[in-house]
Write a protein that holds these residues in place. Structure first.
Motif, PDB file in Angstrom:
ATOM      1  N   GLY A 270       0.795  -1.215   0.000  1.00 36.91           N
ATOM      2  CA  GLY A 270       0.000   0.000   0.000  1.00 36.91           C
ATOM      3  C   GLY A 270       0.828   1.267   0.000  1.00 36.91           C
ATOM      4  N   ILE A 271       0.114   2.372  -0.149  1.00 35.73           N
ATOM      5  CA  ILE A 271       0.692   3.706  -0.080  1.00 35.73           C
ATOM      6  C   ILE A 271       0.051   4.409   1.107  1.00 35.73           C
ATOM      7  CG2 ILE A 271       0.785   5.982  -1.202  1.00 35.73           C
ATOM      8  CD1 ILE A 271       0.745   4.470  -3.905  1.00 35.73           C
ATOM      9  N   ARG A 272       0.866   5.014   1.925  1.00 34.21           N
ATOM     10  CA  ARG A 272       0.376   5.771   3.076  1.00 34.21           C
ATOM     11  C   ARG A 272       0.367   7.249   2.701  1.00 34.21           C
ATOM     12  NH1 ARG A 272      -1.536   5.821   8.004  1.00 34.21           N
ATOM     13  NH2 ARG A 272      -0.397   6.797   9.712  1.00 34.21           N
ATOM     14  N   PRO A 273      -0.803   7.876   2.722  1.00 32.39           N
ATOM     15  CA  PRO A 273      -0.851   9.309   2.409  1.00 32.39           C
ATOM     16  C   PRO A 273      -0.094  10.109   3.474  1.00 32.39           C
ATOM     17  CG  PRO A 273      -3.063   8.363   2.492  1.00 32.39           C
ATOM     18  CD  PRO A 273      -2.117   7.336   3.025  1.00 32.39           C
ATOM     19  N   PRO A 274       0.379  11.302   3.108  1.00 32.52           N
ATOM     20  CA  PRO A 274       1.076  12.135   4.094  1.00 32.52           C
ATOM     21  C   PRO A 274       0.138  12.598   5.207  1.00 32.52           C
ATOM     22  CG  PRO A 274       0.781  13.335   2.032  1.00 32.52           C
ATOM     23  CD  PRO A 274       0.301  11.933   1.793  1.00 32.52           C
ATOM     24  N   ALA A 275       0.721  13.066   6.295  1.00 34.73           N
ATOM     25  CA  ALA A 275      -0.035  13.453   7.493  1.00 34.73           C
ATOM     26  C   ALA A 275      -1.125  14.477   7.190  1.00 34.73           C
ATOM     27  CB  ALA A 275       0.908  13.994   8.563  1.00 34.73           C
ATOM     28  N   ALA A 276      -0.850  15.469   6.350  1.00 34.94           N
ATOM     29  CA  ALA A 276      -1.852  16.506   6.061  1.00 34.94           C
ATOM     30  C   ALA A 276      -3.085  15.904   5.376  1.00 34.94           C
ATOM     31  CB  ALA A 276      -1.247  17.605   5.186  1.00 34.94           C
ATOM     32  N   ILE A 277      -2.879  14.942   4.495  1.00 37.79           N
ATOM     33  CA  ILE A 277      -3.999  14.283   3.807  1.00 37.79           C
ATOM     34  C   ILE A 277      -4.764  13.408   4.804  1.00 37.79           C
ATOM     35  CG2 ILE A 277      -4.635  12.624   2.001  1.00 37.79           C
ATOM     36  CD1 ILE A 277      -3.685  15.296   0.839  1.00 37.79           C
TER      37      ILE A 277
ATOM     38  N   GLU B  31       6.232   9.120  -2.376  1.00 37.91           N
ATOM     39  CA  GLU B  31       7.671   8.919  -2.241  1.00 37.91           C
ATOM     40  C   GLU B  31       8.054   7.470  -2.002  1.00 37.91           C
ATOM     41  OE1 GLU B  31       8.914  11.609   0.830  1.00 37.91           O
ATOM     42  OE2 GLU B  31       8.451  13.379  -0.393  1.00 37.91           O
ATOM     43  N   ASP B  32       7.071   6.647  -1.605  1.00 40.44           N
ATOM     44  CA  ASP B  32       7.367   5.247  -1.318  1.00 40.44           C
ATOM     45  C   ASP B  32       6.091   4.426  -1.304  1.00 40.44           C
ATOM     46  OD1 ASP B  32       6.142   5.852   1.152  1.00 40.44           O
ATOM     47  OD2 ASP B  32       8.051   6.157   2.145  1.00 40.44           O
ATOM     48  N   TYR B  33       6.267   3.123  -1.248  1.00 36.52           N
ATOM     49  CA  TYR B  33       5.171   2.185  -1.021  1.00 36.52           C
ATOM     50  C   TYR B  33       5.640   1.219   0.052  1.00 36.52           C
ATOM     51  CZ  TYR B  33       7.871  -0.713  -4.296  1.00 36.52           C
ATOM     52  OH  TYR B  33       8.866  -1.408  -4.920  1.00 36.52           O
ATOM     53  N   LEU B  34       4.693   0.547   0.685  1.00 37.39           N
ATOM     54  CA  LEU B  34       5.034  -0.296   1.829  1.00 37.39           C
ATOM     55  C   LEU B  34       4.413  -1.682   1.712  1.00 37.39           C
ATOM     56  CD1 LEU B  34       4.251   2.791   3.144  1.00 37.39           C
ATOM     57  CD2 LEU B  34       5.442   1.697   4.990  1.00 37.39           C
ATOM     58  N   LEU B  35       5.103  -2.656   2.261  1.00 36.16           N
ATOM     59  CA  LEU B  35       4.529  -3.969   2.493  1.00 36.16           C
ATOM     60  C   LEU B  35       4.015  -3.954   3.922  1.00 36.16           C
ATOM     61  CD1 LEU B  35       3.999  -6.923   1.638  1.00 36.16           C
ATOM     62  CD2 LEU B  35       6.265  -7.480   2.572  1.00 36.16           C
ATOM     63  N   TYR B  36       2.736  -4.286   4.093  1.00 36.61           N
ATOM     64  CA  TYR B  36       2.100  -4.292   5.407  1.00 36.61           C
ATOM     65  C   TYR B  36       1.696  -5.714   5.790  1.00 36.61           C
ATOM     66  CZ  TYR B  36       1.123   0.784   5.274  1.00 36.61           C
ATOM     67  OH  TYR B  36       1.208   2.148   5.232  1.00 36.61           O
ATOM     68  N   GLU B  37       1.696  -5.965   7.089  1.00 37.55           N
ATOM     69  CA  GLU B  37       1.060  -7.164   7.627  1.00 37.55           C
ATOM     70  C   GLU B  37      -0.184  -6.715   8.377  1.00 37.55           C
ATOM     71  OE1 GLU B  37       1.822 -11.279  10.093  1.00 37.55           O
ATOM     72  OE2 GLU B  37       3.517  -9.923   9.730  1.00 37.55           O
ATOM     73  N   SER B  38      -1.294  -7.372   8.097  1.00 35.40           N
ATOM     74  CA  SER B  38      -2.570  -7.036   8.710  1.00 35.40           C
ATOM     75  C   SER B  38      -2.867  -8.026   9.827  1.00 35.40           C
ATOM     76  CB  SER B  38      -3.674  -7.102   7.646  1.00 35.40           C
ATOM     77  OG  SER B  38      -4.933  -6.895   8.221  1.00 35.40           O
TER      78      SER B  38
END
Length: 177
Positions: free
Chosen positions: A8-15, A150-157
């Motif tokens: 996933g992509i995590r939006p920045p704090a302001a968003i 700026e990046d994407y992440l691998l997440y564990e749910s």
């Protein structure tokens, strides 16, 4: 041991803050918290530890250039005529499409054949939830961003009775163009 993974992509704090500020006006909605706000690029699902470790490495190869995303409008997902998810939409973007395609190629697992609808989940909706029309009307013209991804992440749910917890496993930076 199995791991429930997604990219996933995590939006920045302001968003994220602006999305949190929208979350009201639907009785009994299960609103997402700030830590849950993300744009899913690829749901992987349950995999064993060996494949999870391989995916951490494989996903490095998907890296590409940064791109900008904009949130546009809100909507719902339905199943069998029942609304189950309230979301904020993502405007179409060629950079997003390229990143998704690269991720699909490097994962090396069964392709996801469902139509992709880029969104950020705002709330889970059940039968007890109040009317959605006022919220959807109020947020129809929503526009947040653009912001540079700026990046994407691998997440564990991790599933819990009161909602999922998303643990970042690995961050993959995108190159400046």
């Amino acid at each position: 041991m199995t791991h429930r993974l997604f990219v996933g992509i995590r939006p920045p704090a302001a968003i994220r803050d602006a999305l949190i500020d929208l979350m009201e006006g639907v009785e009994a909605a299960r609103w997402q918290d700030e830590d849950q706000l993300h744009l899913t690029l690829r749901y992987i699902g349950e995999v064993d530890t060996h494949l999870a470790d391989e995916l951490v490495e494989r996903l490095r190869a998907a890296q590409g250039e940064r791109f900008a995303l904009t949130i546009e409008g809100t909507g719902v997902f339905e199943r069998k005529g029942r609304v189950h998810t309230l979301w904020a939409g993502i405007a179409p973007d060629a950079g997003l499409a390229r990143l998704r395609q690269r991720i699909e190629q490097v994962c090396g697992i069964e392709p996801d054949h469902r139509k992709y609808h880029p969104h950020i989940t705002l709330a889970r909706i059940n039968r007890a939830a109040g009317p959605l029309a006022p919220f959807l009307s109020r947020t129809a013209a929503l526009r947040l961003g653009p912001w540079v991804v700026e990046d994407y992440l691998l997440y564990e749910s991790h599933l819990h009775p009161d909602g999922s917890l998303y643990e970042p496993v690995m961050r993959y930076p995108l190159e400046q163009s």
